[in-house]
Design an enzyme around this catalytic site. Sequence first.
Site, mmCIF file in Angstrom:
data_model
loop_
_atom_site.group_PDB
_atom_site.id
_atom_site.type_symbol
_atom_site.label_atom_id
_atom_site.label_comp_id
_atom_site.label_asym_id
_atom_site.label_seq_id
_atom_site.Cartn_x
_atom_site.Cartn_y
_atom_site.Cartn_z
ATOM 1 N N HIS A 14 0.828 -1.206 0.000
ATOM 2 C CA HIS A 14 0.000 0.000 0.000
ATOM 3 C C HIS A 14 0.863 1.258 0.000
ATOM 4 O O HIS A 14 0.646 2.180 -0.802
ATOM 5 C CB HIS A 14 -0.917 -0.011 1.222
ATOM 6 C CG HIS A 14 -1.796 1.196 1.348
ATOM 7 N ND1 HIS A 14 -3.083 1.235 0.865
ATOM 8 C CD2 HIS A 14 -1.564 2.409 1.906
ATOM 9 C CE1 HIS A 14 -3.616 2.428 1.119
ATOM 10 N NE2 HIS A 14 -2.707 3.157 1.756
ATOM 11 N N GLU A 15 1.850 1.312 0.883
ATOM 12 C CA GLU A 15 2.658 2.525 1.010
ATOM 13 C C GLU A 15 3.566 2.736 -0.190
ATOM 14 O O GLU A 15 3.699 3.857 -0.697
ATOM 15 C CB GLU A 15 3.478 2.469 2.307
ATOM 16 C CG GLU A 15 2.650 2.503 3.566
ATOM 17 C CD GLU A 15 1.713 3.698 3.624
ATOM 18 O OE1 GLU A 15 2.092 4.792 3.141
ATOM 19 O OE2 GLU A 15 0.591 3.554 4.129
ATOM 20 N N HIS A 51 1.800 4.366 -3.099
ATOM 21 C CA HIS A 51 1.644 5.817 -3.076
ATOM 22 C C HIS A 51 2.798 6.490 -3.819
ATOM 23 O O HIS A 51 2.594 7.441 -4.583
ATOM 24 C CB HIS A 51 1.608 6.334 -1.636
ATOM 25 C CG HIS A 51 0.274 6.206 -0.967
ATOM 26 N ND1 HIS A 51 -0.895 6.722 -1.498
ATOM 27 C CD2 HIS A 51 -0.073 5.648 0.227
ATOM 28 C CE1 HIS A 51 -1.907 6.485 -0.672
ATOM 29 N NE2 HIS A 51 -1.436 5.833 0.379
ATOM 30 N N GLU A 86 -6.097 6.722 -1.921
ATOM 31 C CA GLU A 86 -6.012 5.614 -0.967
ATOM 32 C C GLU A 86 -6.579 4.332 -1.582
ATOM 33 O O GLU A 86 -6.017 3.247 -1.409
ATOM 34 C CB GLU A 86 -6.771 5.965 0.320
ATOM 35 C CG GLU A 86 -6.147 7.084 1.129
ATOM 36 C CD GLU A 86 -4.798 6.721 1.734
ATOM 37 O OE1 GLU A 86 -4.374 5.554 1.624
ATOM 38 O OE2 GLU A 86 -4.165 7.616 2.306
#
Length: 269
Positions: free
Chosen positions: A137-138, A141, A197
Amino acid sequence: MKLSKILGVGAVSLAVIACTTNPITGRKSIQIGSLNSEIQTSSFQQYKETLAKSKVVTGTAAANQVKNVGAKIKNAAVKYYTSIGRASDLDGYSWEFNLLQDDQVNAWCMPGGKVAVYTGILNTTQNETGMAVVMGHEVSHALAGHGNERISQQVIAQYGGQVLGATASKGQVGSIINQIYPVVGQGILLKYGRAQELEADEMGLYLMGMAGYDPRQAQPFWERMQALSKGSSTPEFLSTHPSPENRRADIAKHLPKALEYYKAAGGKI
């Protein structure tokens, strides 16, 4: 679209506002390409300052897990981008994965690949696959250019269509970067939108599958994370995130494709 504009005393800025397409999700976003270098330089400096003010955990099983899982996710991304002829998208990235001693239930990745995971999230990740959910997820980004997208939105909003390019004042760019990435306490609060997100959720599923982690474990992780928000406060990791219902539905929608990547990486379905 190329635009030129005089900014400050005789400084001419030439920038390209591009409609960028994420090669993994297909999502389109507006990003000012000439801001990338300044954004990465600023984020690397903020990361360095944050580490200097924090207790960086090294040599433990958890610290090694953060580095190892981070490297696997990063390597999977590099392999994918190379396979589609877009390895140059990752030029300028300088990957780093660190575990910080802090009770915050949080993790973040700065533009350019600087990742921090707080020890407070370890009870929720529980294992290597749970860490892969967070790391996927990170890292997503950063890969998706969400930092550039947010800053580009702010630049356009503040300057009424004027474009800040490579010759723009570092103070002007730095001020906007600090609005998007304010330093709070020992960490950096990254302000992303709901659409970003959700894209990080989707992209993270694919990356963890590519890296050989079972993407089906994403749902249980987010359920554990959501359970924490039923207490006295919402974890920072969830503060700008989609509603639990939207997240579950979105993950379910993208899981079949993620499982294809997982199977291709040798995972058992």
